[in-house]
Scaffold this motif. Structure first.
Motif, PDB file in Angstrom:
ATOM      1  N   HIS A   1       0.828  -1.218   0.000  1.00 37.89           N
ATOM      2  CA  HIS A   1       0.000   0.000   0.000  1.00 37.89           C
ATOM      3  C   HIS A   1       0.857   1.260   0.000  1.00 37.89           C
ATOM      4  O   HIS A   1       0.501   2.250   0.610  1.00 37.89           O
ATOM      5  CB  HIS A   1      -0.978  -0.005   1.177  1.00 37.89           C
ATOM      6  CG  HIS A   1      -1.733  -1.282   1.272  1.00 37.89           C
ATOM      7  ND1 HIS A   1      -1.516  -2.200   2.261  1.00 37.89           N
ATOM      8  CD2 HIS A   1      -2.646  -1.814   0.437  1.00 37.89           C
ATOM      9  CE1 HIS A   1      -2.280  -3.253   2.046  1.00 37.89           C
ATOM     10  NE2 HIS A   1      -2.977  -3.040   0.956  1.00 37.89           N
TER      11      HIS A   1
ATOM     12  N   LEU B   1       6.566   3.386   3.286  1.00 38.19           N
ATOM     13  CA  LEU B   1       5.982   2.042   3.183  1.00 38.19           C
ATOM     14  C   LEU B   1       6.604   1.235   2.052  1.00 38.19           C
ATOM     15  O   LEU B   1       6.396   0.024   1.952  1.00 38.19           O
ATOM     16  CB  LEU B   1       4.470   2.154   2.941  1.00 38.19           C
ATOM     17  CG  LEU B   1       3.655   2.818   4.057  1.00 38.19           C
ATOM     18  CD1 LEU B   1       2.198   2.983   3.617  1.00 38.19           C
ATOM     19  CD2 LEU B   1       3.720   1.991   5.330  1.00 38.19           C
TER      20      LEU B   1
ATOM     21  N   MET C   1      -0.612   8.530  -5.379  1.00 41.54           N
ATOM     22  CA  MET C   1       0.155   8.951  -4.199  1.00 41.54           C
ATOM     23  C   MET C   1       1.171   7.885  -3.845  1.00 41.54           C
ATOM     24  O   MET C   1       0.871   6.706  -3.883  1.00 41.54           O
ATOM     25  CB  MET C   1      -0.766   9.162  -2.998  1.00 41.54           C
ATOM     26  CG  MET C   1      -1.667  10.360  -3.142  1.00 41.54           C
ATOM     27  SD  MET C   1      -2.521  10.679  -1.589  1.00 41.54           S
ATOM     28  CE  MET C   1      -1.241  11.482  -0.675  1.00 41.54           C
ATOM     29  N   ILE C   2       2.371   8.324  -3.500  1.00 42.31           N
ATOM     30  CA  ILE C   2       3.439   7.402  -3.107  1.00 42.31           C
ATOM     31  C   ILE C   2       3.730   7.627  -1.622  1.00 42.31           C
ATOM     32  O   ILE C   2       3.847   8.774  -1.186  1.00 42.31           O
ATOM     33  CB  ILE C   2       4.737   7.704  -3.895  1.00 42.31           C
ATOM     34  CG1 ILE C   2       4.448   7.901  -5.370  1.00 42.31           C
ATOM     35  CG2 ILE C   2       5.813   6.657  -3.611  1.00 42.31           C
ATOM     36  CD1 ILE C   2       4.488   6.718  -6.228  1.00 42.31           C
ATOM     37  N   PHE C   3       3.870   6.531  -0.890  1.00 43.45           N
ATOM     38  CA  PHE C   3       4.247   6.618   0.525  1.00 43.45           C
ATOM     39  C   PHE C   3       5.647   6.021   0.686  1.00 43.45           C
ATOM     40  O   PHE C   3       5.783   4.802   0.826  1.00 43.45           O
ATOM     41  CB  PHE C   3       3.216   5.892   1.399  1.00 43.45           C
ATOM     42  CG  PHE C   3       1.877   6.559   1.365  1.00 43.45           C
ATOM     43  CD1 PHE C   3       1.577   7.575   2.251  1.00 43.45           C
ATOM     44  CD2 PHE C   3       0.942   6.208   0.414  1.00 43.45           C
ATOM     45  CE1 PHE C   3       0.359   8.227   2.199  1.00 43.45           C
ATOM     46  CE2 PHE C   3      -0.281   6.860   0.351  1.00 43.45           C
ATOM     47  CZ  PHE C   3      -0.576   7.868   1.243  1.00 43.45           C
TER      48      PHE C   3
END
Lengths: 112, 288
Positions: free
Chosen positions: B82, B97, B92-94
């Motif tokens: 995710h 994570l 969107m990039i996290f």
């Protein structure tokens, strides 16, 4: 208007789940149709990382106007909410969905 | 030869044993001590040395280039963590994570997710006579210790021959960082304390080492407190006990001052020698 709650059950008398990302259910009240419906989020238990963004994405797709929750979203989920117009109200810990709804209506909950 | 010093429970004495054993072995021969507890490295508090090398460590994460994106959704489908999420017309990039697996980047039909380096921490290498000390420290806010642990091990393998004893001071627990720190070693020293809590977590880490098919032995620290259940467990499971370090207030005092204990506490040197003898026997016989 649609109001979403993080909850441990699916009914008005269910308790609010104070956690955002790992909430068991998302309960949504549509006041125009006077309908209460829910999304089962319990699969999230098996997710090791990234529960916040995943639940936030799900909520995003349910298109509520308002989210009522307990502790409030963490950093990653909050980043997702920056992309949305959903208003977030926190502090509904230990309330039922009904009590949280009433508290929201009376303006007793804090905006996140 | 690679030896990890691990524990289930935190605070059992991994760093005490790692730093003292490394310094003791370095009296005779070359040794490398590597602090792989990158989320909270503290071996360095006990090791003095000249800094020989320092570098920033990076991990690769995708960056979204909006222009040619068709919003097909493949990137978020293939991400197991995710770390990539599609929100209507946004990707969107996290980074925290992301596991740097490249799946989203490689499988993107229009190649709009190139991988770019992102700093995650720093590696430092100190030298003090026979003793080389390498530590890595994860930046505050980074959630993934594994990439930095694996890059630190790579650094050590590139700079030191496997003929030298390499001691890995591992993180506590039994989650991914511990697996990363122990999976490549020849032997694991499990440090425990003779208490119900120590035994409970010892059993979990023993099960983990069995799954990894590792050879391991146990060092009981703070010996004398608690009860005999750890001894009984080791006996029943036929796990070798390499040493028993006595419970001693003076050890805690020295530790709190950042000092090594083996030169000052009678008997500890003999315990370290027992561990050395055990390690050398395995080294000379091979790992089979």
């Amino acid at each position: 208007m649609k109001i979403a709650f993080t909850a441990k059950g699916t009914e008005w008398d269910s308790l609010i789940d104070p956690r955002f990302g790992r909430t068991e259910f998302i309960v949504i009240y549509d006041d125009e149709k006077n309908e209460l419906f829910h999304d089962d989020n319990r699969d999230i238990e098996s997710v090791a990382h990234g529960a916040g963004p995943q639940t936030a994405q799900k909520l995003f797709e349910l298109t509520p106007d308002v989210l009522v929750t307990g502790n409030g979203p963490g950093g990653n989920a909050a980043r997702v909410f920056e992309q949305s117009d959903i208003k977030i109200y926190v502090g509904a810990n230990e309330m039922t969905v009904q009590e949280a709804f009433d508290a929201y209506k009376k303006g007793e909950l804090k905006e996140f | 030869m690679k030896i990890a010093i691990a524990s289930g429970k935190g605070g059992t004495g991994k760093t005490t044993l790692s730093t003292n054993l490394a310094s003791y072995l370095a009296e005779k021969d070359k040794v490398v001590l590597i602090d792989l507890d990158v989320e909270e490295p503290n071996s360095g508090l006990f090791i003095n040395g000249e800094m020989a090398y320092k570098e920033d460590k990076f991990k690769m994460i995708p960056e979204w280039e909006q222009d040619d994106c068709t919003l097909c959704g493949i990137c978020q489908e293939v991400c197991n963590f995710h770390a990539v999420i599609q929100l209507s017309t946004q990707i969107m990039i996290f980074p925290e994570l992301c596991h740097s697996c490249y799946a989203c980047s490689e499988l993107c039909p229009t190649s709009v997710l190139p991988m770019i380096p992102r700093e995650m921490g720093k590696l430092k290498h100190y030298q003090n006579g026979n003793l080389s000390f390498v530590e890595s420290r994860l930046n505050i806010g980074e959630e993934k210790a594994v990439p930095l642990i694996s890059q630190t091990i790579e650094y050590v393998d590139e700079h030191f021959s496997d003929d030298i004893i390499k001691l890995y001071d591992a993180p506590p627990g039994t989650s991914c960082p511990v697996i990363e720190a122990t999976k490549g070693v020849d032997f694991v020293i499990l440090v425990t304390e003779p208490t119900p809590f120590g035994l409970h977590d010892l059993k979990i880490v023993v099960d983990t080492m069995k799954k990894l098919k590792k050879r391991y032995g146990i060092v009981i620290n703070r010996f004398g407190i608690g009860n005999d259940d750890v001894l009984k467990y080791c006996h029943e499971e036929k796990i070798p006990i390499l040493a028993k370090i006595p419970n001693n207030r003076r050890i805690a005092e020295l530790y709190s001052c950042g000092e090594l204990i083996y030169k000052k506490i009678p008997g500890v040197k003999q315990q370290l020698k027992d561990i050395e003898d055990y390690i050398m026997e395995i080294k000379n016989k091979g790992t089979g």
